[in-house]
Design a protein around this motif. Structure first.
Motif, short mmCIF file in Angstrom:
data_model
loop_
_atom_site.label_atom_id
_atom_site.label_comp_id
_atom_site.label_asym_id
_atom_site.label_seq_id
_atom_site.Cartn_x
_atom_site.Cartn_y
_atom_site.Cartn_z
N ASN A 31 0.82 -1.21 0.00
CA ASN A 31 0.00 0.00 0.00
C ASN A 31 0.85 1.25 0.00
N PHE A 33 0.44 5.69 -0.41
CA PHE A 33 -0.53 6.77 -0.27
C PHE A 33 0.11 8.11 -0.61
N TYR A 35 -0.74 12.08 0.46
CA TYR A 35 -1.51 13.03 1.24
C TYR A 35 -1.02 14.44 0.93
N LEU A 45 -6.20 12.68 2.23
CA LEU A 45 -5.78 11.63 1.30
C LEU A 45 -6.16 12.02 -0.13
N PHE A 48 -4.57 6.57 -3.26
CA PHE A 48 -3.75 5.49 -2.73
C PHE A 48 -3.73 4.33 -3.71
N TYR A 50 -3.08 -0.02 -3.72
CA TYR A 50 -2.91 -1.24 -2.93
C TYR A 50 -2.16 -2.33 -3.69
N LYS A 94 2.39 1.30 3.68
CA LYS A 94 1.88 0.43 4.75
C LYS A 94 1.85 -0.99 4.22
N GLY A 97 -1.96 -6.02 5.98
CA GLY A 97 -2.22 -6.64 7.27
C GLY A 97 -1.55 -5.95 8.44
N THR A 98 -0.92 -4.82 8.19
CA THR A 98 -0.32 -4.04 9.28
C THR A 98 -1.05 -2.71 9.39
N THR A 99 -0.76 -1.99 10.45
CA THR A 99 -1.48 -0.74 10.68
C THR A 99 -0.59 0.49 10.61
N TYR B 32 -8.48 0.68 15.53
CA TYR B 32 -7.20 1.10 16.09
C TYR B 32 -7.14 2.62 16.09
N THR B 93 -8.02 3.89 12.18
CA THR B 93 -8.09 2.96 11.07
C THR B 93 -9.15 1.91 11.37
N SER B 96 -6.98 -3.75 10.44
CA SER B 96 -5.61 -3.91 9.96
C SER B 96 -5.56 -4.29 8.50
N GLY B 97 -6.62 -4.88 7.99
CA GLY B 97 -6.61 -5.30 6.59
C GLY B 97 -7.03 -4.22 5.63
N SER B 98 -7.40 -3.07 6.15
CA SER B 98 -7.93 -2.04 5.26
C SER B 98 -6.80 -1.23 4.65
N ALA B 99 -6.75 -1.20 3.35
CA ALA B 99 -5.73 -0.40 2.70
C ALA B 99 -6.10 1.07 2.70
N ARG B 100 -7.40 1.31 2.80
CA ARG B 100 -7.81 2.65 2.46
C ARG B 100 -7.41 3.70 3.45
N GLN B 101 -7.61 3.46 4.71
CA GLN B 101 -7.58 4.58 5.62
C GLN B 101 -6.77 4.27 6.86
N LEU B 102 -5.88 5.24 6.93
CA LEU B 102 -5.81 6.08 8.09
C LEU B 102 -6.55 7.39 7.86
#
Lengths: 112, 114
Positions: A31, A33, A35, A45, A48, A50, A94, A97-99, B32, B93, B96-102
């Motif tokens: 991913n 992005f 901004y 944003l 983005f 993926y 990103k 599967g991570t934050t 999160y 967010t 954890s699987g979401s690509a779109r947003q923070l």
């Protein structure tokens, strides 16, 4: 350490010019992005991606386009720069599967 | 639309005191909340993450809370130092699987006075 590199720290362009902002990452993150950051408005944003060649519009895509031909590189294009696009532009990555997001150092773009 | 709000644009505190920054969210339920630090002319740097099922998280002098009833996160810096002066951003967010947003707040500029 994740490294996210933006091609320019500072850029001055004229109204109507086509502007390319480049972002390269070395961590194999899916991913990426773009901004923009303006005083009082926070990070907004633009677009983005993926995956390679995949892109989605963010909250403020008007006047911008993007390109992701390779996994490590995500380009933001201002088709015809205008003064209201003067801003700080931040690229982020990103992993799937991570934050946590990792940011580049930012490009301060001034359109005159 | 989903929104992250950081109520204070600027906060000045005396060195050695505890700084408390507030982040509120509306129109969604983030799985999160994250806090980032941003120095002038630089990109944000990740500090801490807290999940919705966690009440509190600590890392050295930093503490974050997550109150799903109040829809709020508090970020504390104890024994603050002038070097802690920066802008702090809250981000939510959905998963954890979401690509779109923070989704980011606009930030609070903290100044720690010597």
């Amino acid at each position: 350490d994740v490294k996210v590199t933006q091609s320019s720290r500072y850029l001055v362009k004229r109204t109507g010019e086509k502007v390319f902002l480049e972002c390269v990452q070395d961590m194999d993150h899916e991913n990426m992005f773009w901004y923009r950051q303006d005083p009082g408005l926070g990070l907004r944003l633009i677009y983005f991606s993926y995956d390679v060649k995949m892109k989605e519009k963010g909250d403020i895509p008007e006047g911008y386009s993007v390109s992701r031909e390779k996994k490590e590189r995500f380009s933001l294009i201002l088709e015809s720069a205008s003064t209201n696009q003067t801003s700080m532009y931040l690229c982020a990555t990103k992993g799937r599967g991570t934050t946590e997001a990792f940011f580049g150092q930012g490009t301060r773009l001034t359109v005159v | 639309s989903q929104k992250i709000e950081q109520n204070s644009e600027a906060l000045n505190i005396q060195e050695g005191k505890t700084a408390t920054l507030t982040c509120n969210y509306t129109n969604y339920s983030p799985a999160y909340l994250q806090w980032y630090r941003q120095d002038p002319g630089r990109g944000p740097v990740f500090l801490l993450l807290i999940r919705e099922n966690e009440k509190e998280k600590r890392k050295e002098r930093l503490k974050v809370t997550f109150d799903t009833t109040l829809k709020q996160s508090l970020f504390h810096i104890t024994a603050s130092q002038p070097a802690d002066s920066a802008t702090y951003l809250c981000a939510g967010t959905p998963s954890s699987g979401s690509a779109r947003q923070l989704t980011f707040g606009s930030g609070t500029q903290l100044t720690v006075l010597p």
